[in-house]
Write a protein that holds these residues in place. Structure first.
Motif, PDB file in Angstrom:
ATOM      1  N   GLN A  10     -41.642  14.484 -80.580  1.00 32.86           N
ATOM      2  CA  GLN A  10     -40.833  15.531 -79.928  1.00 32.86           C
ATOM      3  C   GLN A  10     -39.548  15.761 -80.715  1.00 32.86           C
ATOM      4  N   TYR A  11     -38.972  14.669 -81.179  1.00 32.16           N
ATOM      5  CA  TYR A  11     -37.712  14.741 -81.908  1.00 32.16           C
ATOM      6  C   TYR A  11     -37.891  15.569 -83.189  1.00 32.16           C
ATOM      7  N   TYR A  12     -38.924  15.260 -83.992  1.00 29.68           N
ATOM      8  CA  TYR A  12     -39.090  15.967 -85.258  1.00 29.68           C
ATOM      9  C   TYR A  12     -39.601  17.396 -85.058  1.00 29.68           C
ATOM     10  N   ALA A  13     -40.310  17.631 -83.967  1.00 29.47           N
ATOM     11  CA  ALA A  13     -40.719  19.007 -83.665  1.00 29.47           C
ATOM     12  C   ALA A  13     -39.475  19.842 -83.368  1.00 29.47           C
ATOM     13  N   GLY A  14     -38.571  19.305 -82.562  1.00 31.72           N
ATOM     14  CA  GLY A  14     -37.360  20.038 -82.193  1.00 31.72           C
ATOM     15  C   GLY A  14     -36.412  20.211 -83.371  1.00 31.72           C
ATOM     16  N   ARG A  15     -36.424  19.258 -84.272  1.00 33.28           N
ATOM     17  CA  ARG A  15     -35.470  19.282 -85.379  1.00 33.28           C
ATOM     18  C   ARG A  15     -35.954  20.099 -86.580  1.00 33.28           C
ATOM     19  N   ASP A  73     -48.805  15.752 -92.143  1.00 32.74           N
ATOM     20  CA  ASP A  73     -47.799  15.359 -91.164  1.00 32.74           C
ATOM     21  C   ASP A  73     -48.487  15.372 -89.802  1.00 32.74           C
ATOM     22  N   ALA A  74     -47.954  14.605 -88.869  1.00 34.89           N
ATOM     23  CA  ALA A  74     -48.560  14.567 -87.541  1.00 34.89           C
ATOM     24  C   ALA A  74     -48.079  15.709 -86.662  1.00 34.89           C
ATOM     25  N   ASN A  75     -47.090  16.452 -87.132  1.00 35.21           N
ATOM     26  CA  ASN A  75     -46.451  17.484 -86.321  1.00 35.21           C
ATOM     27  C   ASN A  75     -46.683  18.868 -86.909  1.00 35.21           C
ATOM     28  N   ALA A  76     -47.142  19.815 -86.095  1.00 36.33           N
ATOM     29  CA  ALA A  76     -47.376  21.176 -86.580  1.00 36.33           C
ATOM     30  C   ALA A  76     -46.068  21.899 -86.913  1.00 36.33           C
ATOM     31  N   GLU A  77     -45.003  21.585 -86.188  1.00 37.57           N
ATOM     32  CA  GLU A  77     -43.744  22.356 -86.354  1.00 37.57           C
ATOM     33  C   GLU A  77     -43.165  22.212 -87.758  1.00 37.57           C
ATOM     34  N   PRO A  78     -42.912  20.993 -88.260  1.00 40.91           N
ATOM     35  CA  PRO A  78     -42.406  20.910 -89.629  1.00 40.91           C
ATOM     36  C   PRO A  78     -43.403  21.432 -90.661  1.00 40.91           C
ATOM     37  N   LEU A  79     -44.703  21.233 -90.423  1.00 33.17           N
ATOM     38  CA  LEU A  79     -45.709  21.725 -91.370  1.00 33.17           C
ATOM     39  C   LEU A  79     -45.613  23.243 -91.542  1.00 33.17           C
ATOM     40  N   ALA A  80     -45.289  23.944 -90.474  1.00 30.83           N
ATOM     41  CA  ALA A  80     -45.182  25.403 -90.561  1.00 30.83           C
ATOM     42  C   ALA A  80     -44.062  25.789 -91.533  1.00 30.83           C
ATOM     43  N   PHE A  81     -42.974  25.012 -91.544  1.00 34.65           N
ATOM     44  CA  PHE A  81     -41.889  25.284 -92.498  1.00 34.65           C
ATOM     45  C   PHE A  81     -42.320  24.909 -93.912  1.00 34.65           C
ATOM     46  N   ALA A  82     -43.040  23.789 -94.028  1.00 27.60           N
ATOM     47  CA  ALA A  82     -43.482  23.334 -95.356  1.00 27.60           C
ATOM     48  C   ALA A  82     -44.339  24.399 -96.041  1.00 27.60           C
ATOM     49  N   ARG A  83     -45.180  25.047 -95.256  1.00 25.03           N
ATOM     50  CA  ARG A  83     -46.091  26.058 -95.830  1.00 25.03           C
ATOM     51  C   ARG A  83     -45.338  27.250 -96.415  1.00 25.03           C
TER      52      ARG A  83
END
Ligand SMILES: C[S@@+](CC[C@H](N)C(=O)[O-])C[C@H]1O[C@@H](n2cnc3c(N)ncnc32)[C@H](O)[C@@H]1O
Length: 217
Positions: A10-15, A73-83
């Protein structure tokens, strides 16, 4: 998923939208500049598996010189930025739990994990490494970087559990506070852990980061 793992997700998704601020801190610039040169040099021409790639800050520097790169990564949110990063068109980004890196990811002759190992509980460090090594070919090169204890000036240790894992309380911009497992392994601890599985272990202490590099035994 354990409660601690869920909280970290949750923390890394929000951040994710402002995670990259960590790479703008003035006191880190010298180390970051060195790592931006060094990491791609050590991974050039290799088939690289990146674990916990987050928003892809290091992916964008490694991908242009890698022969092939899979970033997880285990989180979709940061992956979306990585792409969205420049230079990552050839990278295969995919969701994957660092403790369950399946054979569908492929076999690699190199691996990289940035600012991830500090989040691995002490009791799961060997498990994580064994799982990672299963995805690697004999003699593969592994590089990991992580925060030095200088990071404690921003986030002091708030708790220590019975196993010796340390935790920080971190606030997001929405005001929510998250309990994040963050360990600070010493060079000696890393060497002891890696000794049965690695050869040519090199440890380097920068001001703000540590880096370890080894080859699979
Ligand atoms: C400190 S960030 C590092 C991001 C990036 N590697 C970097 O150096 O900027 C930690 C990352 O670990 C990811 N993560 C947390 N638990 C994970 C798990 N079990 N498997 C894979 N990634 C995980 C988070 O989503 C987050 O993107």
């Amino acid at each position: 998923m354990t409660h601690a793992t869920q909280e970290m997700h949750q923390y890394y998704a929000g951040r994710a939208p402002y995670y990259d601020a960590v790479y703008l801190k003035p006191e880190r610039q010298q180390d970051i500049a060195w790592l931006r040169e060094h990491l791609p040099q050590r991974l050039a021409g290799r088939e690289v598996l990146e674990v916990a790639c987050g928003t892809g800050y290091w992916t964008q520097h490694i991908a242009p010189v890698a022969q092939h790169m899979v970033a997880t990564d285990a989180n979709a949110e940061p992956l979306a930025f990585a792409r969205q990063r420049p230079g990552v068109q050839q990278v295969h980004f995919t969701l994957a739990d660092a403790y369950a890196l399946g054979p569908e990811l492929g076999q690699f002759d190199a691996a990289f994990a940035g600012l991830w190992f500090s989040h691995v509980p002490l009791e799961r460090q060997a498990e994580f490494l064994h799982g990672l090594h299963q995805r690697l070919k004999p003699g593969a090169r592994v590089l990991m970087i992580d925060n030095s204890t200088v990071q404690l000036q921003d986030f002091p240790i708030a708790e220590t559990d019975a196993a010796g894992n340390t935790y920080q309380h971190r606030a997001l911009r929405d005001g929510s506070v998250h309990r994040v497992l963050k360990n600070f392994p010493t060079e000696a601890q890393l060497r002891t852990l890696l000794a049965p599985m690695a050869q040519g272990v090199q440890f380097r202490a920068l001001d703000n980061f540590w880096m370890v590099e080894y080859e699979l035994a």
